[in-house]
Design an enzyme around this catalytic site. Sequence first.
Site, PDB file in Angstrom:
ATOM      1  CB  CYS A 194      42.597  35.840  45.805  1.00 52.71           C
ATOM      2  SG  CYS A 194      42.989  36.554  44.340  1.00 52.71           S
TER       3      CYS A 194
HETATM    4  N1  CO8 Z   1      41.581  53.169  31.953  1.00 53.66           N
HETATM    5  C1  CO8 Z   1      40.946  54.145  32.017  1.00 53.66           C
HETATM    6  N2  CO8 Z   1      39.618  54.354  32.588  1.00 53.66           N
HETATM    7  C2  CO8 Z   1      39.260  53.071  33.184  1.00 53.66           C
HETATM    8  C3  CO8 Z   1      39.914  51.796  33.037  1.00 53.66           C
HETATM    9  C4  CO8 Z   1      41.266  52.153  32.453  1.00 53.66           C
HETATM   10  N3  CO8 Z   1      42.120  50.896  32.233  1.00 53.66           N
HETATM   11  N4  CO8 Z   1      39.255  50.907  33.451  1.00 53.66           N
HETATM   12  C5  CO8 Z   1      37.994  51.282  33.765  1.00 53.66           C
HETATM   13  N5  CO8 Z   1      38.226  52.598  33.356  1.00 53.66           N
HETATM   14  C6  CO8 Z   1      36.837  53.417  33.533  1.00 53.66           C
HETATM   15  C7  CO8 Z   1      35.570  52.837  33.519  1.00 53.66           C
HETATM   16  O1  CO8 Z   1      35.051  52.646  32.104  1.00 53.66           O
HETATM   17  C8  CO8 Z   1      34.382  53.727  34.546  1.00 53.66           C
HETATM   18  O2  CO8 Z   1      34.301  54.809  33.677  1.00 53.66           O
HETATM   19  P1  CO8 Z   1      32.822  55.361  33.687  1.00 53.66           P
HETATM   20  O3  CO8 Z   1      32.656  55.981  35.229  1.00 53.66           O
HETATM   21  O4  CO8 Z   1      32.716  56.518  32.833  1.00 53.66           O
HETATM   22  O5  CO8 Z   1      31.739  54.428  33.719  1.00 53.66           O
HETATM   23  C9  CO8 Z   1      35.449  54.541  35.622  1.00 53.66           C
HETATM   24  O6  CO8 Z   1      36.982  54.155  34.990  1.00 53.66           O
HETATM   25  C10 CO8 Z   1      35.632  53.588  36.814  1.00 53.66           C
HETATM   26  O7  CO8 Z   1      35.629  52.016  36.426  1.00 53.66           O
HETATM   27  P2  CO8 Z   1      35.316  50.905  37.615  1.00 53.66           P
HETATM   28  O8  CO8 Z   1      34.055  51.492  38.371  1.00 53.66           O
HETATM   29  O9  CO8 Z   1      35.671  49.792  37.179  1.00 53.66           O
HETATM   30  O10 CO8 Z   1      36.853  51.480  38.531  1.00 53.66           O
HETATM   31  P3  CO8 Z   1      36.899  51.191  40.106  1.00 53.66           P
HETATM   32  O11 CO8 Z   1      37.189  52.306  40.864  1.00 53.66           O
HETATM   33  O12 CO8 Z   1      36.003  50.333  40.608  1.00 53.66           O
HETATM   34  O13 CO8 Z   1      38.382  50.342  39.970  1.00 53.66           O
HETATM   35  C11 CO8 Z   1      39.246  48.085  40.118  1.00 53.66           C
HETATM   36  C12 CO8 Z   1      38.324  49.087  39.222  1.00 53.66           C
HETATM   37  C13 CO8 Z   1      40.707  48.416  40.469  1.00 53.66           C
HETATM   38  C14 CO8 Z   1      39.182  46.969  39.233  1.00 53.66           C
HETATM   39  C15 CO8 Z   1      38.512  48.130  41.632  1.00 53.66           C
HETATM   40  O14 CO8 Z   1      37.272  47.903  41.459  1.00 53.66           O
HETATM   41  C16 CO8 Z   1      38.991  47.002  42.528  1.00 53.66           C
HETATM   42  O15 CO8 Z   1      40.238  46.793  42.607  1.00 53.66           O
HETATM   43  N6  CO8 Z   1      38.104  46.142  42.884  1.00 53.66           N
HETATM   44  C17 CO8 Z   1      38.456  44.951  43.762  1.00 53.66           C
HETATM   45  C18 CO8 Z   1      38.777  44.121  43.031  1.00 53.66           C
HETATM   46  C19 CO8 Z   1      39.440  42.710  43.529  1.00 53.66           C
HETATM   47  O16 CO8 Z   1      39.948  42.590  44.553  1.00 53.66           O
HETATM   48  N7  CO8 Z   1      39.065  41.520  42.898  1.00 53.66           N
HETATM   49  C20 CO8 Z   1      39.676  40.355  43.580  1.00 53.66           C
HETATM   50  C21 CO8 Z   1      40.049  39.620  42.312  1.00 53.66           C
HETATM   51  S1  CO8 Z   1      41.284  38.406  42.355  1.00 53.66           S
HETATM   52  C22 CO8 Z   1      40.807  36.898  42.559  1.00 53.66           C
HETATM   53  O17 CO8 Z   1      40.119  36.736  43.446  1.00 53.66           O
HETATM   54  C23 CO8 Z   1      41.650  35.953  42.087  1.00 53.66           C
HETATM   55  C24 CO8 Z   1      41.241  35.569  40.785  1.00 53.66           C
HETATM   56  C25 CO8 Z   1      42.003  34.628  40.040  1.00 53.66           C
HETATM   57  C26 CO8 Z   1      43.089  34.914  39.480  1.00 53.66           C
HETATM   58  C27 CO8 Z   1      43.038  35.520  38.264  1.00 53.66           C
HETATM   59  C28 CO8 Z   1      44.138  35.896  37.443  1.00 53.66           C
HETATM   60  C29 CO8 Z   1      43.958  36.472  35.950  1.00 53.66           C
END
Ligand code: CO8
Length: 374
Positions: free
Chosen positions: A156
């Site tokens: 990224c």
């Molecule tokens: N629908 C409904 N519920 C869901 C879904 C969904 N789609 N997904 C997860 N849940 C549930 C989970 O199961 C979990 O349930 P429970 O509490 O019962 O266990 C609950 O929702 C909460 O899940 P999370 O803890 O995973 O949710 P978050 O609040 O942490 O949100 C995010 C998830 C949005 C992914 C968040 O953690 C985030 O944005 N984190 C930062 C990520 C980031 O910035 N990453 C950068 C990566 S990109 C990069 O570096 C480049 C890589 C190369 C590119 C790749 C291209 C493909």
Amino acid sequence: MHKVVISGTGVFTPELSISNAELVEAFNRYATQQNEIHADEIAAGTRAQLTMSAEDFIFRASGIEQRYVLNKSGILDPEIMHPILPERSDDELSVMAEMAVKAATEALAKAGRTAAEVDAVICAASNHERAYPAIAIEVQEALGIQGFGFDMNVACSSATFGIQAAADMIRSGSARAILMVNPEICSAHLEWRDRDCHFIFGDVCTAVLLERDDLATAPDRFEIVSTRCLTQFSNNIRNNNGFLRRTREGHMTDRRDMLFRQEGRKVFKQVVPIVSDLILTHLADENIAPAHVARLWLHQANKGMNDLIGSKVLGREPEAGEQPNILQDYANTSSAGSIIAFSQYSDDLAPGSLGVICSFGAGYSVGSVIVRKI
Ligand code: CO8
């Protein structure tokens, strides 16, 4: 040493988009089908039931409302769940080069420059469609640019690291102008069958023209005041695909770790302080008070993450327009996100205004670029 400016930017946006509603509907059809197919194993407790995705979760957790993609039908087909991009012969322009040429043409036009006035191309992206020859050299050939080109990958943070590489070369005199392009086909390395991440990414390509200020003619340009890059190893965002794949047993199977995967919550918690500390130290080292920063163009991964970083850097909640987000429309477009924000929300700044372009992601990697409107 030459003063370096950004004199033009370009954004190529695919025509097709997928709303959260369409995405969730397709995922839930896939999950329902899988649960029916594997009902016996699920009942026996040998397989986990797939849980449904939800539109309200996606918007609440990320701020994303839709994403642009190069192909929509394959992604939304429960039997396929990935983009379908027709193979091109070696003599045809590759997909990444085609996207880059479109964005670059816009950047050159904004800068009032022709290809003949550019000395190099850097293709900085989180994945390249082949190992070699470099996509950058293909873009160079397609545009008729003399000099040289090379590819680089810092996930990224590729674009800000690319800006630093280009600015350093121009500053020291090894090139007059450099085109830095970021074709991101994230849809092809995203696992659309994984509920935890299927909503995160989109496709796009950005381009930035950097050149010597004394040669630049574009009225709207930004001086590169200073750049700073940082990396710190982490497995929390990882993709194990690579050329050693065929050397390992089971390489033909569709292994989950051969696509993007992350510990999203850990990334969120660990990366926010690294990013805000880097920006604050960078500003302090340049004797710039955060109060004098008119705009932050941050990496576009998560709205909550950006709100937090903005508050930590400015020491208060950012006002509307101070920290523009584009992720609601584009989702996370990896290296291109902060450049889309910069391209769309910089024309209105008054001469002398200071801003920071900042990206962060896998590696971990963070890139900070302080700019001043000329
Ligand atoms: N629908 C409904 N519920 C869901 C879904 C969904 N789609 N997904 C997860 N849940 C549930 C989970 O199961 C979990 O349930 P429970 O509490 O019962 O266990 C609950 O929702 C909460 O899940 P999370 O803890 O995973 O949710 P978050 O609040 O942490 O949100 C995010 C998830 C949005 C992914 C968040 O953690 C985030 O944005 N984190 C930062 C990520 C980031 O910035 N990453 C950068 C990566 S990109 C990069 O570096 C480049 C890589 C190369 C590119 C790749 C291209 C493909």
